[in-house]
Design an enzyme around this catalytic site. Structure first.
Site, short mmCIF file in Angstrom:
data_model
loop_
_atom_site.label_atom_id
_atom_site.label_comp_id
_atom_site.label_asym_id
_atom_site.label_seq_id
_atom_site.Cartn_x
_atom_site.Cartn_y
_atom_site.Cartn_z
N ASN A 175 0.86 -1.19 0.00
CA ASN A 175 0.00 0.00 0.00
C ASN A 175 0.89 1.24 0.00
OD1 ASN A 175 -1.91 2.00 0.44
ND2 ASN A 175 -2.27 1.45 2.58
N TRP A 176 0.94 1.92 -1.14
CA TRP A 176 1.84 3.07 -1.28
C TRP A 176 1.31 4.32 -0.58
CZ3 TRP A 176 3.46 3.06 -7.19
CH2 TRP A 176 4.06 1.83 -7.49
N LYS A 177 0.04 4.30 -0.17
CA LYS A 177 -0.59 5.47 0.45
C LYS A 177 -0.42 6.68 -0.48
CE LYS A 177 -0.04 3.26 4.89
NZ LYS A 177 0.18 3.40 6.34
N HIS A 223 -9.38 1.10 5.49
CA HIS A 223 -8.06 1.29 6.11
C HIS A 223 -8.20 2.25 7.29
CE1 HIS A 223 -3.88 2.47 6.69
NE2 HIS A 223 -3.56 1.37 6.04
N GLU A 259 -4.74 -4.91 10.99
CA GLU A 259 -3.76 -3.84 11.16
C GLU A 259 -4.01 -3.14 12.49
OE1 GLU A 259 -2.04 -2.04 7.29
OE2 GLU A 259 -3.98 -1.15 7.66
N GLY A 305 2.96 2.63 10.83
CA GLY A 305 3.87 3.75 10.65
C GLY A 305 4.58 4.21 11.91
N SER A 327 3.88 -1.87 10.23
CA SER A 327 5.34 -1.83 10.32
C SER A 327 5.99 -3.17 9.94
CB SER A 327 5.78 -1.38 11.72
OG SER A 327 5.30 -0.08 12.00
N GLY A 384 3.26 -1.14 4.23
CA GLY A 384 3.19 0.30 3.97
C GLY A 384 4.52 0.82 3.46
N GLY A 385 5.23 1.54 4.32
CA GLY A 385 6.47 2.23 3.93
C GLY A 385 7.48 1.38 3.20
#
Length: 248
Positions: free
Chosen positions: A9-11, A94, A166, A172, A212, A233-234
């Site tokens: 998920n690139w957000k 989300h 999640e 994050g 994370s 995510g990141g």
């Protein structure tokens, strides 16, 4: 056996040109992956990314959608639009959508039903906040979100749904649930699905962990019996890092 699913998920990251560069780097790194690989860019990147990943083993996901096919809903994107450009998966509910855009369980449910009716596979996010966790409400919150999201989903469609657990406090923040803790919650989600649809169906539903997830902790999560993948995510914004997670 449930096939693992690793989704990035690139957000709100990557312009269309940056998105193309990222997927071009990613393609050769994940071509032999045993897991199903999904990239989930921002809406404006979807068409370009769809073009680049065509004919590869990478599938396309969207970060959100509205439940109506068309209409006066300024700023929204419909399932029909997503389907036409080659989207397979859509993230629904989300925690950032719930937090910043006030999405409710009822809205999440409408989106899930709409996605399924347009042959899109929902990745339904559930998870508790830090205060809910500290108050011992993890199971109550997560299982209620799960039941509400799945209202009206048919026995035939339930196996198309992916659930992503999640914990909000782990997104994050660099904190993550231990693999054992995550597995216990995911097991409870699976038991809830079994109550609704029977054990055989529940055993076919894939449930991811998100929060994370990084190259150095993915193998611990994937070693657990009920964890079927990760919503990343990141770490999905760097091709090498995401590939390491995919090829855990």
């Amino acid at each position: 056996m449930r096939r693992p699913i690793i989704a990035g998920n690139w957000k709100m990251h990557k312009t269309p040109s940056e998105a193309v560069k990222l997927v071009e780097e990613l393609i050769p790194l994940v071509k032999d992956a045993k897991a199903e690989v999904v990239v989930i860019p921002p809406f404006v990147d979807l068409t370009e990314v769809a073009r680049v990943i065509k004919g590869t083993n990478i599938l396309l996901g969207a970060q959100n959608m509205f439940w109506e096919e068309k209409g006066a809903y300024t700023g929204e994107i419909s399932p029909v639009m997503l389907k036409e450009i080659g989207v397979t998966y859509v993230v629904i509910g989300h925690s950032e959508r719930r937090q910043y855009f006030k999405e409710t369980d009822e809205m999440v449910n409408k989106k899930v039903l709409s996605a399924l009716s347009h042959d899109l596979k929902p990745i339904v996010c559930v998870g508790e906040s830090l205060s809910q966790r500290e108050e011992g409400k993890t199971y109550d919150v997560v299982l209620t979100q799960t039941r509400e999201a799945l209202k009206g989903v048919s026995e035939e469609d339930i196996t198309k749904v992916v659930i992503a657990y999640e914990p909000v406090w782990a997104i994050g923040t660099g904190k993550n649930a231990t693999p054992q803790d995550a597995n216990e919650v995911i097991k409870a989600i699976r038991n809830t699905i079994a109550e609704l649809y029977g054990k055989d169906k529940a055993e076919m539903v894939r449930i991811q962990y998100g929060g994370s997830v990084k190259p150095d902790n993915i193998s611990g999560f994937m070693a657990e019996s009920d964890i079927d993948g990760a919503l990343v995510g990141g770490a999905s914004l760097v091709a090498e890092d995401f590939a390491k997670i995919v090829n855990y």
